[in-house]
Design a protein around this motif. Structure first.
Motif, PDB file in Angstrom:
ATOM      1  N   SER A 207      -0.603 -40.314  28.741  1.00 20.09           N
ATOM      2  CA  SER A 207      -0.776 -41.409  27.393  1.00 20.09           C
ATOM      3  C   SER A 207      -0.980 -41.126  25.993  1.00 20.09           C
ATOM      4  O   SER A 207      -0.576 -40.932  24.831  1.00 20.09           O
ATOM      5  CB  SER A 207      -2.161 -42.198  27.614  1.00 20.09           C
ATOM      6  OG  SER A 207      -3.052 -40.944  27.446  1.00 20.09           O
TER       7      SER A 207
ATOM      8  N   ASN B 246       2.737 -40.043  25.199  1.00 19.18           N
ATOM      9  CA  ASN B 246       2.879 -41.962  24.383  1.00 19.18           C
ATOM     10  C   ASN B 246       2.595 -41.628  22.779  1.00 19.18           C
ATOM     11  O   ASN B 246       3.451 -42.583  21.807  1.00 19.18           O
ATOM     12  CB  ASN B 246       3.025 -43.011  25.768  1.00 19.18           C
ATOM     13  CG  ASN B 246       3.248 -43.025  26.465  1.00 19.18           C
ATOM     14  OD1 ASN B 246       4.381 -42.610  26.706  1.00 19.18           O
ATOM     15  ND2 ASN B 246       2.897 -43.520  27.123  1.00 19.18           N
ATOM     16  N   TRP B 247       1.016 -41.374  22.867  1.00 22.72           N
ATOM     17  CA  TRP B 247       0.898 -41.883  21.077  1.00 22.72           C
ATOM     18  C   TRP B 247       1.466 -40.445  20.359  1.00 22.72           C
ATOM     19  O   TRP B 247       2.017 -40.993  19.399  1.00 22.72           O
ATOM     20  CB  TRP B 247      -0.331 -40.518  21.358  1.00 22.72           C
ATOM     21  CG  TRP B 247      -1.300 -40.613  20.847  1.00 22.72           C
ATOM     22  CD1 TRP B 247      -1.525 -40.759  19.365  1.00 22.72           C
ATOM     23  CD2 TRP B 247      -1.120 -39.190  20.201  1.00 22.72           C
ATOM     24  NE1 TRP B 247      -2.259 -40.247  17.723  1.00 22.72           N
ATOM     25  CE2 TRP B 247      -1.999 -38.897  19.092  1.00 22.72           C
ATOM     26  CE3 TRP B 247      -1.077 -38.038  20.885  1.00 22.72           C
ATOM     27  CZ2 TRP B 247      -2.077 -37.837  18.090  1.00 22.72           C
ATOM     28  CZ3 TRP B 247      -2.069 -36.695  19.944  1.00 22.72           C
ATOM     29  CH2 TRP B 247      -2.178 -36.506  18.810  1.00 22.72           C
TER      30      TRP B 247
ATOM     31  N   SER C 240       4.647 -41.833  19.933  1.00 15.64           N
ATOM     32  CA  SER C 240       4.906 -43.701  18.610  1.00 15.64           C
ATOM     33  C   SER C 240       4.267 -42.743  17.256  1.00 15.64           C
ATOM     34  O   SER C 240       5.307 -44.073  16.332  1.00 15.64           O
ATOM     35  CB  SER C 240       3.536 -44.662  19.562  1.00 15.64           C
ATOM     36  OG  SER C 240       2.498 -43.624  18.697  1.00 15.64           O
TER      37      SER C 240
ATOM     38  N   SER D 254      -8.775 -42.341  20.725  1.00 11.38           N
ATOM     39  CA  SER D 254      -7.901 -43.276  21.556  1.00 11.38           C
ATOM     40  C   SER D 254      -7.168 -42.598  23.144  1.00 11.38           C
ATOM     41  O   SER D 254      -6.620 -43.262  23.910  1.00 11.38           O
ATOM     42  CB  SER D 254      -6.831 -44.155  21.089  1.00 11.38           C
ATOM     43  OG  SER D 254      -5.543 -43.142  20.657  1.00 11.38           O
ATOM     44  N   ALA D 255      -7.260 -41.465  22.564  1.00  3.60           N
ATOM     45  CA  ALA D 255      -6.961 -40.762  24.099  1.00  3.60           C
ATOM     46  C   ALA D 255      -8.005 -40.751  25.457  1.00  3.60           C
ATOM     47  O   ALA D 255      -9.009 -40.314  24.933  1.00  3.60           O
ATOM     48  CB  ALA D 255      -6.756 -39.155  23.529  1.00  3.60           C
TER      49      ALA D 255
END
Length: 306
Positions: free
Chosen positions: A137, A140-141, A144, A127-128
């Protein structure tokens, strides 16, 4: 004042526990391959300094047992919860945090220090964007992931690491030293592991089988060292590779014995590096039907956690 303690490594299969163990100990104690369920036993590696002894334990990946051997493997992992002074729970960047919740619930109840290690942070999630781990991003990943684990293990310290690349390992080792209790050493200061030489012979041969055979073959194999004769100049070893079916025996041996010869050659090279002297290795293949479900056979192969 001298510090000493047991630092046990647990987690699900294929998250990098054995790679981490080898980095922490500084020796190649545990088999580390890309295949799941590589580690079958609880393996201790001991780190000594003048004022400290850390007894690390690598354990099999936690799984739902399908046969007797896997029940024994799970017992090794659960025993690591009972005698730890510090627990290292290893996960990675793609694992579902709620996998094997029964085991995780036992970790939640522990009163000792728990360090949660998010391994393989060098791996880029699909998803990066642009295939990169840098930038907001990716941050943040990772944040999370940390948040999800913090909810599951609120009392655990969380450290992102890459065991393969040694990222964060020095920080982890420093923190372990701070958490160790005051204690005299549990083992002799020159001792590296609790396992005998024969154990590492069987593990090295099994590792080569894991690397060179596919499908179910490696998981149906056990290695028994029948003879280990060491002299000043060389070591003579006779080992038997056990499989469950005649068809598997044929695959292990290969056409005109080529496959078995390759395993023997690569095992001998690795053993010579491990023991530091010439090795004469003989390997044989035998069928032992359903050894993975036979308690007597499992005991003979060392699957007897206390």
């Amino acid at each position: 004042m001298h510090k000493a303690g047991f630092v046990n490594i647990v987690g699900n299969p294929n998250v990098g526990k054995s790679t981490l163990m080898n980095q922490l100990v500084g020796e190649r104690i545990s088999i580390a391959t890309f295949k799941a369920q590589t580690t079958r036993h609880r393996i201790m590696g001991i780190v000594n300094t003048d004022d400290m002894q850390i007894v690390f334990s690598d354990t099999p990946g936690v799984l739902k047992p399908n046969y007797k051997m896997q029940e024994m493997m799970l017992a090794f992992s659960e025993s690591a919860l009972a005698d730890a002074d510090v627990l290292l729970y290893v996960t990675d960047v793609v694992e579902d945090p709620e996998k094997n919740m029964d085991f995780l619930e036992k970790v939640q109840k522990m009163k000792i220090p728990v360090i949660l290690l998010i391994n393989k942070i060098d791996q880029v999630p699909q998803s990066a964007p642009n295939g990169g781990v840098k930038g907001s991003s990716a941050n943040n990943w990772l944040a999370s992931i940390v948040e999800r684990w913090h909810k599951l293990l609120p009392n655990a310290e969380i450290l992102p690491i890459s065991a393969k690349n040694k990222f964060g390992v020095d920080v982890l080792l420093k923190r372990i030293k701070e958490l160790l209790p005051d204690s005299p050493p549990y083992f002799d200061k020159d001792q590296l592991t609790d396992k005998p030489a024969r154990f590492f012979v069987s593990e090295i041969i099994r590792e080569k089988i894991l690397l060179y055979y596919s499908k179910e073959i490696p998981y149906s194999v056990e290695v028994s060292v029948q003879s280990f004769k060491e002299s000043e100049k060389k070591i003579e070893i006779r080992a038997v590779i056990y499989v469950e079916r005649e068809s598997q025996k044929g695959i292990i041996i290969g056409h005109q014995g080529y496959a078995l010869k390759k395993v023997g050659t690569e095992s001998r090279k690795a053993l010579e590096k491990f023991f530091g002297k010439p090795i004469f290795l003989e390997t044989y293949v035998k069928v032992d039907k359903d050894w993975r479900s036979n308690q007597r056979e499992l005991n003979a192969f060392g699957y007897n956690p206390e």
